[in-house]
Design an enzyme around this catalytic site. Structure first.
Site, PDB file in Angstrom:
ATOM      1  NE  ARG A 322      53.433   9.183  -0.502  1.00  0.00           N
ATOM      2  CZ  ARG A 322      52.219   9.355  -1.047  1.00  0.00           C
ATOM      3  NH1 ARG A 322      51.626   8.351  -1.656  1.00  0.00           N
ATOM      4  NH2 ARG A 322      51.614  10.526  -0.945  1.00  0.00           N
ATOM      5  CG  HIS A 323      54.661  12.351   4.014  1.00  0.00           C
ATOM      6  ND1 HIS A 323      53.279  12.333   3.994  1.00  0.00           N
ATOM      7  CD2 HIS A 323      55.045  12.754   2.774  1.00  0.00           C
ATOM      8  CE1 HIS A 323      52.840  12.717   2.821  1.00  0.00           C
ATOM      9  NE2 HIS A 323      53.890  12.982   2.049  1.00  0.00           N
ATOM     10  CG  ASN A 329      48.537  13.077   1.924  1.00  0.00           C
ATOM     11  OD1 ASN A 329      49.338  12.627   2.733  1.00  0.00           O
ATOM     12  ND2 ASN A 329      48.926  13.582   0.761  1.00  0.00           N
ATOM     13  NE  ARG A 372      54.356  16.259   2.448  1.00  0.00           N
ATOM     14  CZ  ARG A 372      54.544  17.437   1.878  1.00  0.00           C
ATOM     15  NH1 ARG A 372      54.425  18.536   2.614  1.00  0.00           N
ATOM     16  NH2 ARG A 372      54.860  17.535   0.590  1.00  0.00           N
ATOM     17  CD  GLU A 392      56.440  15.071  -3.722  1.00  0.00           C
ATOM     18  OE1 GLU A 392      57.495  14.745  -4.274  1.00  0.00           O
ATOM     19  OE2 GLU A 392      55.470  14.287  -3.577  1.00  0.00           O
ATOM     20  CG  HIS A 457      57.968  14.332   0.094  1.00  0.00           C
ATOM     21  ND1 HIS A 457      57.049  14.956   0.901  1.00  0.00           N
ATOM     22  CD2 HIS A 457      59.196  14.714   0.567  1.00  0.00           C
ATOM     23  CE1 HIS A 457      57.668  15.686   1.812  1.00  0.00           C
ATOM     24  NE2 HIS A 457      58.978  15.560   1.631  1.00  0.00           N
TER      25      HIS A 457
END
Length: 573
Positions: A322-323, A329, A372, A392, A457
């Protein structure tokens, strides 16, 4: 489409719907695009278990454009995005069911000498078809033979003049075909009949049973290989470790298996364009070096051909991550296009260092179009590609909201998603099922590539992991894909070895497990609770540092999961 289809709502006209008084969730802009040529069916019976307006009728029409309560219309794909439009299968769908794309059941029949990759192709094809929503199962005749006979003795069992053994093998093939028919009758869509089927008599027997008696579609897939390196690799990696040679010396097992191949080769008749002109089939030469297709029929067979044209057996590794952690977040907000947080930037630098130390040849880096993922890829010295398909999942009207805000503002939608997370579609957004369809080209290209680092994502990586790990759709939306973790995928004989490598930079835990009660929200997702910080304590403390050696090989999907010490701890799920 504009002129031939009437939209109804208790007598309300299309114009009234277009003016916004409908409540269907179909906007003026969507209706204005209804001239698009891409059409899909909608249900003839409303699923009243979801959160939609129960008073809304079904949108229907007759073939002459008049209203009918029973016949479904075809609608533009732009309207398909509406949460009030549901896909239907042959028998209609209940909440959580997947659309049925197969009208006539298909049997895929493997053909070829032993050690030519038939089972590899069968299992890989089954994994792909199940992932895209086509209910598929492999029937391996060798397993039937092992159940029908005592312990394997030697290669003489496969001699062409061994009539008693031939009778047993024929009986096993018939039992497998009976099970295929029973499985299809119980809702199966595609069955893969995995056996050698090296003679024309055996293929005619299968054709007569499948096509003439049962009325199913039949597609032969013949794997032809004369490359000694590939054959030797297949024998040593798979065949000498089969149940037939359990407890036998490897050299003795190798010699016996080579004799077995000789017995089959004496009677082998390749598929012939003239003598078997009525059959649909494809030939794969040397694991994809050349492909020949003869009389393939319909959508399913076309997809099978396209998929098998893309797979290869070149050793490679796929890295998924993932980023880095983002500002959103930390604020518990979903979606959006947020920048990396300070810890996310630290992960970006640590990831670049990790990849550099791996010294991966011919590496390519894939990211989405989101900031991201692009920021996370900064500093990685390798060719980079941006994929819009890797964006995403679209949360629609819930974009940039917290779970707590969604639960408060749209409580029915929040609960509906918990009931069936895979098929639930956000209002004006996407479902996981939509996401799988969007990611199919990515899977095709991943199968063609060598070493790839894919920075994506959470929802996207769940879909990709479900493909490689052969996970069913009900498990897919709950696969754990933590932040600041590299997932290393290494293809093995019939599956994929999966390793989770934690990069030691703290991040929030965004994983929401399936609640016992739909609509229930854990305290950690409530603003101000502070329990999101520190990447999932119970998850990591129990799974990373005390992970035991684990190696299992399940017959259903033969996925191998291992845990061992690398540069960083590996987490096992």
């Amino acid at each position: 489409m504009e002129n031939s289809t009437n939209f109804i709502k208790n007598g309300i006209t299309r114009e009234e719907i277009q003016n916004g008084s409908d409540g269907y969730g179909i906007t003026n802009s969507e209706l204005s695009r209804s001239s698009l040529p891409i059409l899909i069916p909608i249900v003839t019976q409303r699923q009243r278990t979801n959160s939609l307006d129960r008073s809304l009728p079904i949108i229907t029409t007759t073939t002459n454009g008049l209203c009918s309560p029973n016949i479904p219309i075809m609608i533009p794909i732009c309207c398909y995005r509406s949460p009030h439009v549901q896909l239907c299968g042959r028998n209609g769908l209940g909440l959580g069911e997947r659309a049925n794309y197969v009208n006539t059941p298909h049997i895929i029949c493997m053909v070829g000498l032993p050690a030519r990759g038939k089972t590899y192709i069968a299992k890989k094809l089954s994994r792909y078809l199940n992932w895209i929503g086509i209910n598929t199962k492999v029937f391996n005749v060798g397993e039937y033979r092992r159940q029908a006979t005592s312990a394997y003795k030697n290669h003489d069992f496969f001699r062409g003049d061994n009539k008693s053994a031939l009778a047993i093998r024929t009986k096993c093939a018939q039992e497998a075909l009976d099970d295929v028919s029973q499985w299809i009758d119980n809702g199966g869509e595609v069955a893969v009949f995995d056996a050698t089927n090296t003679t024309r008599d055996r293929r005619k027997f299968i054709y007569d049973w499948i096509v003439k008696k049962m009325g199913y579609k039949l597609f032969f897939v013949e794997s032809i290989c004369d490359d000694p390196t590939i054959i030797a690799q297949n024998i040593m990696e798979v065949k000498v470790n089969s149940p037939d040679y359990k407890g036998m010396n490897k050299d003795a097992a190798l010699e016996d298996f080579l004799h077995r191949i000789d017995h089959y080769a004496e009677l082998y008749e390749r598929m012939d364009e003239e003598l078997e002109s009525s059959y649909s089939y494809m030939k794969i030469f040397n694991t994809g070096e050349k492909i020949l297709v003869h009389k393939h029929e319909g959508h399913i067979q076309s997809r099978i051909v396209y998929y098998l044209m893309n797979i290869h057996i070149t050793p490679r590794t796929i890295y998924l991550t993932r980023h880095g952690e983002t500002d959103f977040n930390q604020l518990q907000r979903i979606g959006g296009d947020s920048d990396l947080s300070i810890r996310g930037v630290q992960y970006s630098k640590a990831l670049a260092s990790f990849i550099r130390e791996q010294n991966i040849p011919s590496l390519r880096v894939w990211t989405s179009w989101m900031k991201r993922t692009i920021q996370t890829a900064n500093g990685i010295d390798a060719p980079q590609e941006r994929w819009k398909a890797l964006n995403e999942i679209d949360a629609g009207t819930c974009e940039e909201m917290t779970y707590e805000e969604i639960a408060e503002k749209y409580p029915q939608e929040f609960e509906a998603r918990d009931h069936s997370k895979f098929s639930y579609r956000y209002p004006r957004g996407e479902s996981y099922e939509d996401l799988v369809a969007r990611l199919e080209p990515v899977i095709m290209e991943l199968e063609r590539q060598e070493n790839v680092l894919l920075i994506g994502h959470q929802a996207v990586l769940r879909c990709l992991l479900a493909y490689f790990m052969d996970k069913p759709s009900d498990e897919l939306p709950y696969l754990q894909v933590p932040l600041h973790t590299v997932i290393k995928l290494t293809p093995v004989a019939y599956g994929c070895r999966v390793e989770f490598i934690k990069i030691p930079i703290e991040a929030v835990d965004t994983h929401r497990a399936k609640p016992m009660v739909p609509g229930f929200l854990d305290e950690k997702f409530k603003v101000g609770s502070g329990s999101l910080n520190g990447e999932g304590e119970s998850y990591f403390k129990e799974s990373v540092y005390e992970a035991p050696e684990l190696n299992y090989n399940e017959a259903s999907h033969a996925t191998v999961v291992t845990a061992k010490k690398l540069m960083s701890p590996i987490m096992v799920i």
